[in-house]
Design an enzyme around this catalytic site. Structure first.
Site, PDB file in Angstrom:
ATOM      1  N   TYR A 126       0.836  -1.188   0.000  1.00  0.00           N
ATOM      2  CA  TYR A 126       0.000   0.000   0.000  1.00  0.00           C
ATOM      3  C   TYR A 126       0.877   1.247   0.000  1.00  0.00           C
ATOM      4  O   TYR A 126       1.975   1.256   0.561  1.00  0.00           O
ATOM      5  CB  TYR A 126      -0.927   0.010   1.220  1.00  0.00           C
ATOM      6  CG  TYR A 126      -1.992  -1.064   1.176  1.00  0.00           C
ATOM      7  CD1 TYR A 126      -3.291  -0.768   0.774  1.00  0.00           C
ATOM      8  CD2 TYR A 126      -1.707  -2.374   1.543  1.00  0.00           C
ATOM      9  CE1 TYR A 126      -4.279  -1.749   0.733  1.00  0.00           C
ATOM     10  CE2 TYR A 126      -2.679  -3.364   1.500  1.00  0.00           C
ATOM     11  CZ  TYR A 126      -3.965  -3.040   1.094  1.00  0.00           C
ATOM     12  OH  TYR A 126      -4.931  -4.024   1.046  1.00  0.00           O
ATOM     13  N   GLU A 127       0.378   2.303  -0.621  1.00  0.00           N
ATOM     14  CA  GLU A 127       1.135   3.533  -0.796  1.00  0.00           C
ATOM     15  C   GLU A 127       1.640   4.119   0.516  1.00  0.00           C
ATOM     16  O   GLU A 127       2.683   4.765   0.560  1.00  0.00           O
ATOM     17  CB  GLU A 127       0.244   4.554  -1.520  1.00  0.00           C
ATOM     18  CG  GLU A 127       0.929   5.847  -1.895  1.00  0.00           C
ATOM     19  CD  GLU A 127       0.011   6.769  -2.683  1.00  0.00           C
ATOM     20  OE1 GLU A 127       0.305   7.964  -2.739  1.00  0.00           O
ATOM     21  OE2 GLU A 127      -0.992   6.271  -3.251  1.00  0.00           O
ATOM     22  N   SER A 128       0.901   3.877   1.589  1.00  0.00           N
ATOM     23  CA  SER A 128       1.270   4.449   2.883  1.00  0.00           C
ATOM     24  C   SER A 128       2.509   3.809   3.493  1.00  0.00           C
ATOM     25  O   SER A 128       3.042   4.332   4.473  1.00  0.00           O
ATOM     26  CB  SER A 128       0.094   4.307   3.851  1.00  0.00           C
ATOM     27  OG  SER A 128      -0.298   2.945   3.954  1.00  0.00           O
ATOM     28  N   GLY A 129       2.967   2.669   2.954  1.00  0.00           N
ATOM     29  CA  GLY A 129       4.177   2.043   3.476  1.00  0.00           C
ATOM     30  C   GLY A 129       3.978   0.679   4.089  1.00  0.00           C
ATOM     31  O   GLY A 129       4.917   0.115   4.653  1.00  0.00           O
TER      32      GLY A 129
END
Length: 286
Positions: free
Chosen positions: A82-85
């Site tokens: 996911y883009e958030s890490g």
């Protein structure tokens, strides 16, 4: 072959199993007597596009449902990023955003956004990227920036986020979008995330490493990129949908493959997972 009710659910009750082509992936226990919504069908079709062991850059909504449905069925070794890490996320409940705390528990790694894009995406480690957008054109270009002229738009949209990087660097991308002429014009108003041809240049000419959008999963059919030109063409039909139905949903003269597949509807097992386990509150199934 079938009809769509007023509530958006498809009814396929003629007792015959839809045809399958060489490229179609269908649940083995699919039946033709189940009722399901367009969103449920799209989630199932998208899930079947994923292969066990792949690394997938995924967002929220139907792509997230598709990935977790694939993990629960034929692809338990999917690695979700996911883009958030959150790397290797295994959420116990449906996350409602890329920053949802449920993505942290059980993850293989939590890192900064810069690491996600530099070490994983730009380094060629993302095999599949899921994308969507307000407009998708005949070359698979995606617009999430503006509707109308950029300097004086009719609507200003959220913008790229990480989508442009995903479109460029993922080994292949899957697009999920509902079919209608406004969403599928011949040319997008603004190229946010490049497809197979942008401003006259091909991906190879423009130096993009990824293969670009290979499949576009809609609520009526699957569009796929022509291997030679990159132009999207009709590759597979859903139950109860005709070629003319699909052609009316795009703003260009849509080519149709000679060997046209027909997608098998969701199985009872897939629907039970979506409705009872993955999205019982119907946050994204509607």
């Amino acid at each position: 072959m079938g009809t769509e009710g007023r509530d958006g659910r498809r009814e396929t009750g003629d007792g015959s199993a839809p045809l399958r082509g060489a490229d179609s992936t269908a649940a083995p226990d699919s039946t033709s007597s189940l009722s399901y919504s367009n969103a449920e069908l799209m989630a199932c079709v998208a899930a079947r596009e994923l292969r066990d062991g792949e690394v997938v850059f995924v967002g929220i909504g139907l792509p997230n449902l598709a990935c977790n449905l694939a993990r629960a069925t034929h692809a338990p070794r999917l690695t979700l990023i996911y883009e958030s890490g959150a790397i290797g996320a295994q959420p116990e409940r449906l996350p409602v955003s890329v920053g949802d705390p449920s993505l942290v528990t059980g993850s293989l790694m939590i890192c900064g956004m810069a690491d996600v894009f530099q070490l994983f995406l730009q380094n060629g480690r993302i095999e599949v990227g899921f994308l969507g957008g307000a407009q998708v054109d005949r070359w698979g270009n995606i617009n999430t920036t503006v509707i109308g002229d950029y300097a004086s738009p009719k609507v200003r949209l959220p913008g790229s986020g990480g989508a442009a990087e995903i479109a460029i660097h993922a080994r292949r991308t899957l697009i999920i979008a509902r079919l209608n002429p406004r969403a599928f014009p011949a040319q997008v108003d603004f190229i946010t995330s490049p497809g197979h041809r942008a401003r006259g240049g091909t991906r190879r000419e423009l130096g993009m490493p990824g293969a670009g959008p290979t499949r576009v999963i809609t609520d009526k059919a699957i569009l796929a990129a022509n291997a030679s030109t990159g132009e999207l063409e009709l590759a597979a039909l859903y139950p109860g949908v005709s070629v003319d139905d699909v052609r009316r949903g795009v703003g260009w003269e849509l080519a149709v493959r000679e060997a046209l597949d027909e997608v098998v509807g969701p199985s009872e097992h897939e629907l039970r997972l979506l409705r009872e386990t993955l999205d019982p509150q119907r946050l994204f199934l509607g």
